[in-house]
Design a protein around this motif. Structure first.
Motif, PDB file in Angstrom:
ATOM      1  N   LEU A  64     -72.185  -9.948  10.032  1.00  0.00           N
ATOM      2  CA  LEU A  64     -73.214  -9.305   9.210  1.00  0.00           C
ATOM      3  C   LEU A  64     -74.507 -10.112   9.197  1.00  0.00           C
ATOM      4  O   LEU A  64     -75.605  -9.541   9.276  1.00  0.00           O
ATOM      5  CB  LEU A  64     -72.698  -9.112   7.781  1.00  0.00           C
ATOM      6  N   GLN A  65     -74.386 -11.431   9.095  1.00  0.00           N
ATOM      7  CA  GLN A  65     -75.589 -12.279   9.096  1.00  0.00           C
ATOM      8  C   GLN A  65     -76.368 -12.117  10.392  1.00  0.00           C
ATOM      9  O   GLN A  65     -77.588 -11.902  10.381  1.00  0.00           O
ATOM     10  CB  GLN A  65     -75.188 -13.745   8.907  1.00  0.00           C
ATOM     11  N   ILE A  66     -75.656 -12.225  11.522  1.00  0.00           N
ATOM     12  CA  ILE A  66     -76.319 -12.097  12.825  1.00  0.00           C
ATOM     13  C   ILE A  66     -76.874 -10.690  13.014  1.00  0.00           C
ATOM     14  O   ILE A  66     -78.004 -10.510  13.483  1.00  0.00           O
ATOM     15  CB  ILE A  66     -75.334 -12.453  13.960  1.00  0.00           C
ATOM     16  N   THR A  67     -76.099  -9.682  12.621  1.00  0.00           N
ATOM     17  CA  THR A  67     -76.507  -8.289  12.821  1.00  0.00           C
ATOM     18  C   THR A  67     -77.784  -7.964  12.067  1.00  0.00           C
ATOM     19  O   THR A  67     -78.759  -7.455  12.651  1.00  0.00           O
ATOM     20  CB  THR A  67     -75.379  -7.337  12.380  1.00  0.00           C
ATOM     21  N   MET A 189     -81.643   0.993  13.234  1.00  0.00           N
ATOM     22  CA  MET A 189     -80.239   1.395  13.297  1.00  0.00           C
ATOM     23  C   MET A 189     -79.653   1.139  14.687  1.00  0.00           C
ATOM     24  O   MET A 189     -78.495   0.739  14.821  1.00  0.00           O
ATOM     25  CB  MET A 189     -80.102   2.873  12.941  1.00  0.00           C
ATOM     26  N   MET A 190     -80.457   1.353  15.724  1.00  0.00           N
ATOM     27  CA  MET A 190     -79.991   1.076  17.080  1.00  0.00           C
ATOM     28  C   MET A 190     -79.734  -0.421  17.258  1.00  0.00           C
ATOM     29  O   MET A 190     -78.731  -0.828  17.858  1.00  0.00           O
ATOM     30  CB  MET A 190     -81.032   1.552  18.096  1.00  0.00           C
ATOM     31  N   ALA A 191     -80.642  -1.244  16.703  1.00  0.00           N
ATOM     32  CA  ALA A 191     -80.468  -2.696  16.787  1.00  0.00           C
ATOM     33  C   ALA A 191     -79.220  -3.142  16.034  1.00  0.00           C
ATOM     34  O   ALA A 191     -78.472  -4.008  16.496  1.00  0.00           O
ATOM     35  CB  ALA A 191     -81.701  -3.412  16.234  1.00  0.00           C
ATOM     36  N   VAL A 192     -78.976  -2.538  14.857  1.00  0.00           N
ATOM     37  CA  VAL A 192     -77.771  -2.862  14.077  1.00  0.00           C
ATOM     38  C   VAL A 192     -76.521  -2.501  14.863  1.00  0.00           C
ATOM     39  O   VAL A 192     -75.576  -3.294  14.969  1.00  0.00           O
ATOM     40  CB  VAL A 192     -77.786  -2.120  12.719  1.00  0.00           C
ATOM     41  N   THR A 193     -76.502  -1.311  15.443  1.00  0.00           N
ATOM     42  CA  THR A 193     -75.329  -0.842  16.186  1.00  0.00           C
ATOM     43  C   THR A 193     -75.059  -1.702  17.412  1.00  0.00           C
ATOM     44  O   THR A 193     -73.916  -2.101  17.672  1.00  0.00           O
ATOM     45  CB  THR A 193     -75.524   0.625  16.620  1.00  0.00           C
ATOM     46  N   MET A 194     -76.102  -1.999  18.192  1.00  0.00           N
ATOM     47  CA  MET A 194     -75.925  -2.787  19.410  1.00  0.00           C
ATOM     48  C   MET A 194     -75.494  -4.211  19.090  1.00  0.00           C
ATOM     49  O   MET A 194     -74.690  -4.805  19.803  1.00  0.00           O
ATOM     50  CB  MET A 194     -77.230  -2.801  20.220  1.00  0.00           C
ATOM     51  N   SER A 195     -76.039  -4.774  18.006  1.00  0.00           N
ATOM     52  CA  SER A 195     -75.697  -6.147  17.633  1.00  0.00           C
ATOM     53  C   SER A 195     -74.303  -6.238  17.036  1.00  0.00           C
ATOM     54  O   SER A 195     -73.575  -7.203  17.261  1.00  0.00           O
ATOM     55  CB  SER A 195     -76.729  -6.691  16.640  1.00  0.00           C
ATOM     56  N   LEU A 196     -73.919  -5.224  16.271  1.00  0.00           N
ATOM     57  CA  LEU A 196     -72.645  -5.252  15.551  1.00  0.00           C
ATOM     58  C   LEU A 196     -71.450  -5.310  16.493  1.00  0.00           C
ATOM     59  O   LEU A 196     -70.482  -6.033  16.233  1.00  0.00           O
ATOM     60  CB  LEU A 196     -72.533  -4.018  14.653  1.00  0.00           C
ATOM     61  N   ASP A 197     -71.509  -4.551  17.592  1.00  0.00           N
ATOM     62  CA  ASP A 197     -70.333  -4.482  18.473  1.00  0.00           C
ATOM     63  C   ASP A 197     -70.521  -5.214  19.800  1.00  0.00           C
ATOM     64  O   ASP A 197     -69.722  -5.040  20.724  1.00  0.00           O
ATOM     65  CB  ASP A 197     -69.952  -3.023  18.735  1.00  0.00           C
ATOM     66  N   ASP A 198     -71.559  -6.038  19.904  1.00  0.00           N
ATOM     67  CA  ASP A 198     -71.772  -6.757  21.166  1.00  0.00           C
ATOM     68  C   ASP A 198     -70.696  -7.828  21.356  1.00  0.00           C
ATOM     69  O   ASP A 198     -70.357  -8.557  20.423  1.00  0.00           O
ATOM     70  CB  ASP A 198     -73.155  -7.414  21.175  1.00  0.00           C
TER      71      ASP A 198
END
Length: 256
Positions: A64-67, A189-198
């Motif tokens: 969560l912090q990184i995302t 939202m795209m940045a959150v999604t891409m970062s969350l599951d990378d």
């Protein structure tokens, strides 16, 4: 009639292929049995257990912090970059848009290894290197979401605000910002999604002792995935779904 049936059946198969794994995951998060092949009854204990597992919570907190840090910073940088690109001449826009598309087309493993080699040269791998890597690959997604909104703007409106005595900053927040806000939110939202599951880039740029959910899942696969992770994944799925619904409903109300 046959053509209509075939097209609908094809759509059904496509959406079933996309969403059936998620439905199975949600069902398993309520299964009282640890095995995936036997139904042991309905339970919520995996949901309470996931918040009591220190290893899972540590990886979740780091994720969560990184995302959110990477999403906020990349949204800010990407929005400013999109404004700069929109103000350029067409030839310069083409060059910079081409440079923006390269990270999107590049394989994640190539990006991860190249960033790892760069970071190892100047610093130790850790939280900061993962954060910088996530910011870097999220910026192009923000730019490509904000640019279409900027191209839809009427520049005469902004210039009229300046002629009426508004400062450039005031005119931006009162005239330009409300128009590009849906694009900025979509980019965020795209940045959150891409970062969350990378996984690939995170795996190569993280140091010892740093774990996100994706890298922890990779190590857990050897021992077997805990049912608590099914519950946490279900929570994340519905959280993102709610955010997407809010993001789509608000622009619809505004347009009406």
């Amino acid at each position: 009639m046959l053509k209509k049936f075939v097209s609908r059946f094809y759509l059904f198969l496509m959406f079933a292929f996309l969403y059936l794994p998620i439905i199975v995951l949600i069902i398993l998060s309520f299964n009282d049995s640890r095995t995936r092949v036997k139904w042991g009854g309905f339970t919520f204990r995996w949901y309470s257990g996931c918040f009591q597992d220190e290893k899972i919570m540590s990886a979740f907190a780091t994720t969560l912090q990184i995302t959110f840090l990477s999403a906020i910073i990349s949204t800010l940088i990407g929005t400013l970059a999109a404004i700069g690109i929109a103000a350029m001449k067409k030839k310069a826009q083409t060059i910079y848009l081409g440079a923006t598309n390269i990270p999107l087309l590049n394989a994640d493993i190539v990006t991860g290894i190249s960033m790892m080699l760069l970071f190892v040269k100047f610093m130790d791998l850790g939280f900061v290197t993962v954060l910088v890597a996530h910011i870097t690959f999220s910026i192009p997604y923000v730019i490509l979401n904000v640019l279409p909104k900027l191209k839809q703007l009427n520049p005469s409106t902004y210039e009229a605000a300046l002629d009426l005595g508004a400062s450039p900053l005031y005119a931006f927040f009162k005239v330009t910002w409300p128009e590009i806000l849906p694009g900025v939110f979509s980019g965020f939202m795209m940045a959150v999604t891409m970062s969350l599951d990378d996984f690939s880039i995170t795996y190569f740029t993280k140091g010892a002792g740093i774990n996100t959910l994706s890298t922890m899942l990779y190590t857990e696969l050897r021992k077997g995935i805990k049912p608590e992770l099914y519950a946490l994944s279900t929570i994340l799925f519905f959280a993102v779904l709610i955010l997407l619904l809010i993001g789509n409903i608000r622009p619809a109300k505004t347009s009406k």
